[in-house]
Design a protein around this motif. Structure first.
Motif, PDB file in Angstrom:
ATOM      1  N   LYS A  72       0.324  -1.341   0.305  1.00  0.00           N
ATOM      2  CA  LYS A  72      -0.457  -0.051  -0.325  1.00  0.00           C
ATOM      3  C   LYS A  72       0.760   1.109  -0.032  1.00  0.00           C
ATOM      4  O   LYS A  72       0.968   2.057  -0.856  1.00  0.00           O
ATOM      5  CB  LYS A  72      -1.048  -0.208   1.094  1.00  0.00           C
ATOM      6  CG  LYS A  72      -1.615   1.237   1.339  1.00  0.00           C
ATOM      7  CD  LYS A  72      -2.745   0.960   2.516  1.00  0.00           C
ATOM      8  CE  LYS A  72      -2.111   1.756   3.731  1.00  0.00           C
ATOM      9  NZ  LYS A  72      -3.133   1.469   4.915  1.00  0.00           N
ATOM     10  N   ASP A  83      -7.912   2.395   2.432  1.00  0.00           N
ATOM     11  CA  ASP A  83      -6.634   2.209   2.725  1.00  0.00           C
ATOM     12  C   ASP A  83      -6.331   3.672   0.487  1.00  0.00           C
ATOM     13  O   ASP A  83      -5.248   4.183   0.960  1.00  0.00           O
ATOM     14  CB  ASP A  83      -6.502   0.769   2.125  1.00  0.00           C
ATOM     15  CG  ASP A  83      -7.574   0.574   0.638  1.00  0.00           C
ATOM     16  OD1 ASP A  83      -7.947   1.267   0.054  1.00  0.00           O
ATOM     17  OD2 ASP A  83      -7.211  -0.411   0.929  1.00  0.00           O
ATOM     18  N   ASP A 114      -6.433  -2.866   7.267  1.00  0.00           N
ATOM     19  CA  ASP A 114      -7.612  -1.870   6.492  1.00  0.00           C
ATOM     20  C   ASP A 114      -8.636  -3.086   5.274  1.00  0.00           C
ATOM     21  O   ASP A 114     -10.212  -1.766   4.735  1.00  0.00           O
ATOM     22  CB  ASP A 114      -6.741  -1.239   5.148  1.00  0.00           C
ATOM     23  CG  ASP A 114      -5.449  -0.312   5.865  1.00  0.00           C
ATOM     24  OD1 ASP A 114      -5.659  -0.054   6.211  1.00  0.00           O
ATOM     25  OD2 ASP A 114      -4.590  -0.561   5.161  1.00  0.00           O
ATOM     26  N   SER A 130     -12.229  -1.250   1.409  1.00  0.00           N
ATOM     27  CA  SER A 130     -10.901  -1.482   0.394  1.00  0.00           C
ATOM     28  C   SER A 130     -10.899  -2.661  -0.870  1.00  0.00           C
ATOM     29  O   SER A 130     -11.757  -3.715  -0.880  1.00  0.00           O
ATOM     30  CB  SER A 130     -10.152  -1.770   1.371  1.00  0.00           C
ATOM     31  OG  SER A 130      -8.801  -3.128   0.777  1.00  0.00           O
TER      32      SER A 130
END
Length: 627
Positions: free
Chosen positions: A97, A274, A308, A336
């Motif tokens: 991420k 996220d 997340d 997400s």
């Protein structure tokens, strides 16, 4: 117009009225005394306005100026496989991420989104702005007597014609692309409405109105959390049922599968907490499919679920009733995007197991392959009408669960996942995915604090509907009457000729009430109704529980279709015609072009038609002819 006075203003009558066509404009209507010697009361109310003096600005990604090629080059140089193999699932996800967001910051610029200023129309160009400025200048000169009226009219007509052509070109583009970009069309039409759909002031349990965005978000989040079932402290879902002899699965997720899911993302959807945008993920499908496949496979095999994927931004959706009542809003979770892709992959395995082993009862028509609202209505009313046609009295109970998706207890769901024979690996992942979830509510530009989600399956998730079907699957057990479901929308019916027949229906209602108590669910008894069909129907009264008698009804909305106790469709036809006329009026007001090339695709799409020239039963003519 909406009438805002709810109390009597002269004796027992409400004679003093406050009418508004914008419901959220008027708040806190109160009776504060009498007007002198008059027998009328004084009304005090507040007019809500935008009190912000500073310009509220947020920054959004500007994809028109993004350099996706550079982003691909930055991410292609990362040795994903050796790095992710040496990290756990959670550390690997955080690394993935952070690298995506880092590359995004370098290659995708942002732009200001001004919340107070009007948005420039899509059809507006620099050339048109110049023309409009010229028209404004010429108008001033004409008023000062510097040019003649004919000269000004010539320039104004030329400007008007160019604006008309620009609008027509934009509307033609929207019409051609409506199947791929529905959001663009409805946003274009919606901007022409005077009334904006926004969450207005909300009334808390103490009667105080929350007007600020943050206050409204906190109030809604507190209400959404209040309906959750109590968390079972003695049970750990991730350990429950894991040692009962279930089969073990060694999941394998290929790069190609992940790439296909990434390539099919809807780029117009919103990102989850996220902040990984679907447009970015779609553009990078070829580059990031391999690292994502590694993370997904490791997560499924070990049962580790990154935080997340267990967070949700909740968007409140208004249902019906008073807009200032938090109870009239439904929570829809934005989660997400990568987490949803893994949900899709796991869902395919779960659904294949359910279909192969015929786990889900035939009475369930919601979120089930080859079944829909139509199959639900046809199969149920085919049986009901056949009973009525042979001279029988028929009673049908329309049952409504209160906050069904939010109240599903995780411990009982874990039991049922084990019972239906799912493999140990998948059950462990689902239980961990459901545990320790958190959510916050977004209203306009503000968000609430995070709250723990102690029960329920997330509305807006991919796995949620399938898990709910598994949870409610045993609702049918022990029933003698005919039951049919669409997710939680349940109908129970049977012949009601004799006292014995009616007693069987009552016994079934008692069984359903016991099922709800055992499974920590609750029926909304005020919304549970009885419809009596047949000429010789005795209109028997039924109850839910010991003392809650269900009201009889002459018409109920069944999966969007109005069903009357005479089994004719006149009310549904009236409602369909009204809706179709509303859609046609919306197109008429919102679309300036009268070109057949623009209007025909819009009307076909909005009326659910796909082929020109076919007969539209609502309009009584062919859609092509109507255009």
């Amino acid at each position: 117009m909406v009438q805002k006075v709810e109390e009597a203003t002269r004796g027992s009558a409400t004679l003093d009225l406050i009418l508004t066509n914008v419901e959220d404009l008027i708040n806190t209507v109160e009776v504060v005394g009498s007007l002198g010697a008059s027998d009328h009361v004084l009304l005090q109310f507040a007019i809500q306005r935008n009190a912000e003096t500073k310009t509220s600005q947020t920054r959004i990604l500007d994809f028109k100026r993004a350099d996706f090629q550079k982003m691909k080059e930055l991410l292609s140089g990362i040795p994903w496989t050796p790095i992710l193999k040496n990290k756990g699932v959670k550390d690997g996800w955080e690394f993935f991420k952070s690298e995506i967001l880092k590359a995004q910051m370098q290659t995708v610029p942002t732009k200001k989104k001004n919340k107070t200023s009007a948005k420039k129309p899509e059809w507006m160009s620099k050339e048109l702005l110049t023309e409009l400025k010229l028209k404004s200048d010429m108008h001033k000169k004409w008023k000062r007597g510097e040019i003649t009226k004919e000269e000004f009219k010539r320039i104004a007509n030329s400007c008007r014609e160019k604006v008309r052509k620009a609008k027509a070109q934009n509307e033609l583009r929207l019409a051609r692309d409506i199947k791929n970009n529905k959001k663009g069309f409805f946003a274009y039409v919606g901007r022409k409405r005077k009334k904006k759909e926004a969450i207005g002031p909300l009334r808390g349990e103490d009667g105080v109105m929350a007007t600020g965005d943050r206050e409204k978000a906190e109030l809604l989040n507190a209400f959404f959390a209040s309906v959750f079932s109590q968390k079972e402290s003695h049970l750990q879902p991730q350990q429950h049922g894991m040692d009962e002899g279930l089969g073990e699965l060694q999941p394998q997720i290929g790069k190609q599968v992940v790439q296909e899911h990434l390539a099919s993302l809807n780029e117009f959807k919103s990102p989850g907490p996220d902040q990984l945008h679907p447009r970015v993920l779609k553009e990078l499908a070829e580059v990031i499919s391999e690292p994502l496949a590694i993370i997904f496979e490791s997560s499924w095999r070990t049962g580790e679920v990154p935080a997340d994927w267990r967070r949700a931004n909740v968007v409140p959706i208004f249902k019906k009733g008073k807009k200032n009542d938090p109870n009239n809003y439904r929570p829809v979770s934005l989660t997400s995007i990568p987490g949803k892709i893994l949900e899709k992959i796991i869902k395919e395995v779960v659904c294949e197991h359910l279909e192969t082993n015929a786990v889900i009862a035939n009475s369930q028509h919601g979120f089930t392959k080859n079944k829909s609202c139509q199959t639900n209505l046809i199969s149920f009313f085919d049986r009901v009408t056949s009973w009525v046609d042979t001279g029988n009295a028929v009673d049908v109970a329309y049952l409504d669960f209160s906050k069904a998706f939010d109240k599903v207890p995780h411990d009982l769901l874990a039991n049922k996942l084990v019972k239906c024979g799912l493999d140990k690996t998948t059950v462990r992942w689902i239980c961990n995915w459901l545990s320790e979830r958190t959510q916050r509510v977004l209203t306009n530009a503000s968000s609430s604090s995070w709250k723990e989600v102690t029960s329920g399956v997330p509305q807006g998730s991919v796995l949620g509907p399938v898990l709910f079907n598994i949870f409610i699957n045993d609702l049918d057990e022990g029933l003698e009457g005919t039951i049919i479901k669409f997710a939680d929308d349940t109908k129970l019916g049977g012949i009601a000729n004799t006292p014995e027949d009616r007693s069987r229906i009552q016994n079934d209602l008692d069984r359903l009430e016991r099922w709800a108590e055992t499974n920590k669910m609750k029926f909304n008894r005020d919304k549970c109704k009885i419809l009596h069909f047949g000429r010789k129907n005795g209109n028997q009264r039924y109850r839910m529980g010991d003392d809650a008698w269900l009201d009889s009804s002459v018409c109920e909305k069944d999966l969007g279709v109005l069903v009357g106790n005479k089994l004719n469709m006149s009310q549904q036809c009236d409602a369909a015609a009204k809706k179709a006329n509303g859609i046609l009026s919306c197109i008429n007001r919102g679309i300036a072009s009268r070109s057949r090339e623009v209007l025909l695709p819009l009307i076909l799409f909005c009326l659910g038609q796909t082929t020109p020239g076919i007969l539209c039963p609502v309009l009584g003519t062919t859609v092509e002819g109507r255009c």
